[in-house]
Design a protein around this motif. Structure first.
Motif, PDB file in Angstrom:
ATOM      1  N   TYR A 162       3.458  -3.358  -1.606  1.00 46.55           N
ATOM      2  CA  TYR A 162       2.574  -2.339  -2.316  1.00 46.55           C
ATOM      3  C   TYR A 162       2.923  -3.116  -3.875  1.00 46.55           C
ATOM      4  O   TYR A 162       1.874  -2.972  -4.813  1.00 46.55           O
ATOM      5  CB  TYR A 162       3.280  -0.991  -2.364  1.00 46.55           C
ATOM      6  CG  TYR A 162       3.410  -0.145  -3.731  1.00 46.55           C
ATOM      7  CD1 TYR A 162       2.228   0.252  -4.231  1.00 46.55           C
ATOM      8  CD2 TYR A 162       4.508   0.083  -4.238  1.00 46.55           C
ATOM      9  CE1 TYR A 162       2.193   0.965  -5.353  1.00 46.55           C
ATOM     10  CE2 TYR A 162       4.627   0.718  -5.432  1.00 46.55           C
ATOM     11  CZ  TYR A 162       3.494   1.255  -5.888  1.00 46.55           C
ATOM     12  OH  TYR A 162       3.583   1.730  -7.408  1.00 46.55           O
ATOM     13  N   GLU A 216      -3.035   1.833  -4.193  1.00 44.41           N
ATOM     14  CA  GLU A 216      -2.407   0.609  -3.417  1.00 44.41           C
ATOM     15  C   GLU A 216      -1.295   1.245  -2.396  1.00 44.41           C
ATOM     16  O   GLU A 216      -0.994   0.499  -1.378  1.00 44.41           O
ATOM     17  CB  GLU A 216      -1.780  -0.470  -4.467  1.00 44.41           C
ATOM     18  CG  GLU A 216      -2.792  -1.044  -5.178  1.00 44.41           C
ATOM     19  CD  GLU A 216      -3.770  -1.860  -4.503  1.00 44.41           C
ATOM     20  OE1 GLU A 216      -3.708  -1.927  -3.213  1.00 44.41           O
ATOM     21  OE2 GLU A 216      -4.981  -2.289  -4.892  1.00 44.41           O
ATOM     22  N   SER A 217      -0.585   2.441  -2.772  1.00 43.92           N
ATOM     23  CA  SER A 217       0.203   2.814  -1.887  1.00 43.92           C
ATOM     24  C   SER A 217      -0.199   3.406  -0.577  1.00 43.92           C
ATOM     25  O   SER A 217       0.230   3.210   0.349  1.00 43.92           O
ATOM     26  CB  SER A 217       1.112   4.028  -2.804  1.00 43.92           C
ATOM     27  OG  SER A 217       1.918   3.704  -3.580  1.00 43.92           O
ATOM     28  N   LEU A 224       5.287   5.489   1.365  1.00 44.41           N
ATOM     29  CA  LEU A 224       4.323   4.902   0.869  1.00 44.41           C
ATOM     30  C   LEU A 224       3.438   6.026   0.446  1.00 44.41           C
ATOM     31  O   LEU A 224       2.828   6.179  -0.741  1.00 44.41           O
ATOM     32  CB  LEU A 224       3.699   3.956   1.406  1.00 44.41           C
ATOM     33  CG  LEU A 224       4.543   2.748   1.545  1.00 44.41           C
ATOM     34  CD1 LEU A 224       3.853   1.733   2.596  1.00 44.41           C
ATOM     35  CD2 LEU A 224       4.372   1.795   0.284  1.00 44.41           C
TER      36      LEU A 224
END
Length: 218
Positions: free
Chosen positions: A204, A77-78, A52
């Motif tokens: 995610y 968001e990752s 991520l």
């Protein structure tokens, strides 16, 4: 259904690895004993986190080039989901440490450096919240991310190997080799890693969709 095959695969792998990880036999190793089952949960969390964070730096650099707000949203968001998996990695590691080493936090080099690497990304999120202007926030965050990611890699994979450590594979302490990680464990460990990575990526994508909808409404 064809587009969602990887989500179904991720869910099935996590379900399988959870059940098999608790029920299948494991090697009887000194100190570790049954706690070795935590390998199926602790290590996959870190792998998912790294994937991520890798996704985050990719879209962070891309946002610098494209100046797309959506690329910036994908990057943040990752990090949001990656931090959650990092915290889970720390917590599962602390539980394992309690059973294997006698205390939740022994100030082992890898514990310390892992915690510092997570603080780097908490700082990333704090930095973003401190900047109101969108383009400026996206640019500064992406530049910070370019430095934070390699520092995280060094903190987790390089520096602990230079010091004596209780962790397997560091400071002369042997890692899980062919004797320790036998065929039974491989049948659970590898699916667990892939499964949690897919689940992390799925979360995610959900967060990105929510963020992009919110952005459109502004």
């Amino acid at each position: 259904m064809k587009k969602n095959w990887w989500k179904i695969l991720g869910a099935l792998l996590v379900l399988y690895s959870t059940i098999a990880g608790l029920l299948m036999g494991v090697p009887r190793l000194p100190i570790l004993h049954e706690s070795i089952r935590n390998l199926y949960f602790h290590v996959p969390m870190w792998f998912a986190m790294i994937v991520l964070f890798s996704n985050s730096i990719y879209f962070g650099v891309k946002s610098l080039l494209s100046r797309s707000q959506y690329d910036d949203l994908k990057a943040v968001e990752s990090v949001n989901v990656g931090v959650v998996f990092g915290v889970l990695g720390l917590l599962t590691g602390m539980v394992w440490a309690k059973f294997a080493w006698g205390e939740f936090w022994s100030f082992d080099p890898k514990q310390n450096f892992s915690a510092i690497s997570l603080l780097l990304y908490f700082a990333y999120l704090i930095l973003r919240n401190a900047i109101d202007e969108e383009q400026k926030r996206a640019k500064i965050s992406a530049i910070y991310n370019i430095f934070a990611f390699p520092m995280m890699i060094v903190l987790i994979f390089v520096l602990p190997r230079l010091k004596d450590s209780l962790h397997p594979g560091n400071g002369g302490n042997p890692g899980f080799n062919m004797y320790d990680l036998d065929s039974r464990m491989r049948m659970v460990f590898y699916p667990a890693c892939l499964g949690w990575i897919l689940i992390g990526y799925w979360i995610y994508t959900i967060r990105f969709r929510i963020s992009s909808l919110t952005y459109k409404q502004q």
